[in-house]
Design a protein around this motif. Sequence first.
Motif, short mmCIF file in Angstrom:
data_model
loop_
_atom_site.label_atom_id
_atom_site.label_comp_id
_atom_site.label_asym_id
_atom_site.label_seq_id
_atom_site.Cartn_x
_atom_site.Cartn_y
_atom_site.Cartn_z
N GLY A 19 0.27 -10.44 2.70
CA GLY A 19 -0.21 -9.42 1.87
C GLY A 19 0.77 -8.43 1.23
O GLY A 19 0.24 -7.47 0.49
N GLY A 20 2.12 -8.84 1.59
CA GLY A 20 2.98 -7.93 0.91
C GLY A 20 3.04 -7.73 -0.69
O GLY A 20 3.48 -6.60 -0.96
N ASP A 21 2.60 -8.44 -1.32
CA ASP A 21 2.60 -8.30 -2.77
C ASP A 21 1.30 -7.46 -3.24
O ASP A 21 1.42 -7.22 -4.45
CB ASP A 21 2.65 -9.65 -3.39
CG ASP A 21 1.29 -10.58 -3.03
OD1 ASP A 21 0.52 -9.88 -2.11
OD2 ASP A 21 0.97 -11.44 -3.88
N MET A 22 0.48 -6.83 -2.30
CA MET A 22 -0.41 -5.99 -2.93
C MET A 22 -0.30 -4.71 -2.22
O MET A 22 0.40 -4.50 -1.43
CB MET A 22 -1.78 -6.74 -2.40
CG MET A 22 -2.07 -6.92 -0.89
SD MET A 22 -3.56 -7.54 -0.40
CE MET A 22 -3.41 -9.29 -1.34
N PRO A 23 -1.11 -3.60 -2.66
CA PRO A 23 -0.90 -2.40 -2.12
C PRO A 23 -1.13 -2.20 -0.68
O PRO A 23 -1.86 -3.23 -0.08
CB PRO A 23 -2.04 -1.62 -2.57
CG PRO A 23 -2.39 -2.27 -3.96
CD PRO A 23 -2.09 -3.65 -3.82
N TRP A 81 4.89 2.54 4.80
CA TRP A 81 5.29 3.65 3.92
C TRP A 81 6.68 4.15 4.34
O TRP A 81 7.36 4.22 3.16
CB TRP A 81 4.24 4.82 4.06
CG TRP A 81 4.64 5.73 3.27
CD1 TRP A 81 4.30 5.99 1.91
CD2 TRP A 81 4.93 7.24 3.67
NE1 TRP A 81 4.96 7.28 1.29
CE2 TRP A 81 5.27 8.04 2.48
CE3 TRP A 81 5.41 7.57 4.84
CZ2 TRP A 81 5.69 9.13 2.45
CZ3 TRP A 81 5.86 9.01 4.66
CH2 TRP A 81 6.01 9.67 3.69
N LEU A 82 6.96 4.55 5.20
CA LEU A 82 8.43 4.78 5.77
C LEU A 82 9.34 3.70 5.47
O LEU A 82 10.41 4.07 4.88
CB LEU A 82 8.52 5.46 7.06
CG LEU A 82 7.65 6.53 7.62
CD1 LEU A 82 7.45 6.55 9.07
CD2 LEU A 82 8.28 7.67 7.00
N ALA A 83 9.10 2.59 5.80
CA ALA A 83 9.91 1.51 5.27
C ALA A 83 10.23 1.16 3.95
O ALA A 83 11.50 0.86 3.27
CB ALA A 83 9.55 0.30 6.09
N GLY A 84 9.29 1.51 3.10
CA GLY A 84 9.30 1.56 1.67
C GLY A 84 10.25 2.46 1.24
O GLY A 84 10.65 2.29 0.18
N GLU A 89 11.95 -4.71 1.01
CA GLU A 89 10.75 -5.51 1.69
C GLU A 89 9.92 -4.84 2.78
O GLU A 89 10.11 -5.01 3.91
CB GLU A 89 11.27 -6.66 1.76
CG GLU A 89 11.58 -7.75 0.78
CD GLU A 89 10.46 -8.21 -0.20
OE1 GLU A 89 9.24 -8.12 0.50
OE2 GLU A 89 10.77 -8.18 -1.25
N PRO A 90 9.15 -3.67 2.41
CA PRO A 90 8.75 -3.15 3.66
C PRO A 90 7.59 -3.91 4.39
O PRO A 90 7.57 -3.70 5.69
CB PRO A 90 8.01 -1.85 3.21
CG PRO A 90 8.01 -1.86 1.67
CD PRO A 90 8.92 -2.83 1.40
N ALA A 91 7.06 -4.93 3.92
CA ALA A 91 6.07 -5.53 4.65
C ALA A 91 6.57 -6.49 5.61
O ALA A 91 6.23 -6.81 6.62
CB ALA A 91 5.21 -6.29 3.30
#
Length: 123
Positions: A19-23, A81-84, A89-91
Amino acid sequence: MLAAYPAAGAAVGAVWLLGGDMPAWEHALRVLVVVLCVSVAGRLVGPRLARAGRTPLDRKLFFGLVAAKVLLVGVALLVDWLAGLWFAEPALITAGFLFVTVAAAGPALHGRLSHGAWGVSAK
C-alpha cells in the motif's frame, strides 16, 4: 507457535509495503482491517481448537492483542511519517519495522497477556 509471529509480521509488513503508493492513513486502515480480521478469525476458531484439545483463546488475551494491534498500526503511521522526512521510500522502512516488531514482541506480549509475566508462553 513461535513461527507464527515472523509469518504474521511478514504478512503485515507486506500489506503495508503493497500500500506504499497510497496515503499512509489509507494503507494503515488496510493493515488494521487485515489484523482485525485475523483476530476475529482466530476468535471464531477458538471453539474448534477447544474441541481438538487445545486451550481456547481467553477474552482478556483476545482483547489485549487487538488493542496491541491497533496501537501498532498507530505507531506504524508515526514511523511512516518520520521515515518520510528522511527517506524516499518510507513504506519500506515501516514494513521492516512492522515485521521486526511483530516477530520480536509478539511472543513476549502473548506471554504477558496470557500468563501475567513477560516471556514466551509454554503452550
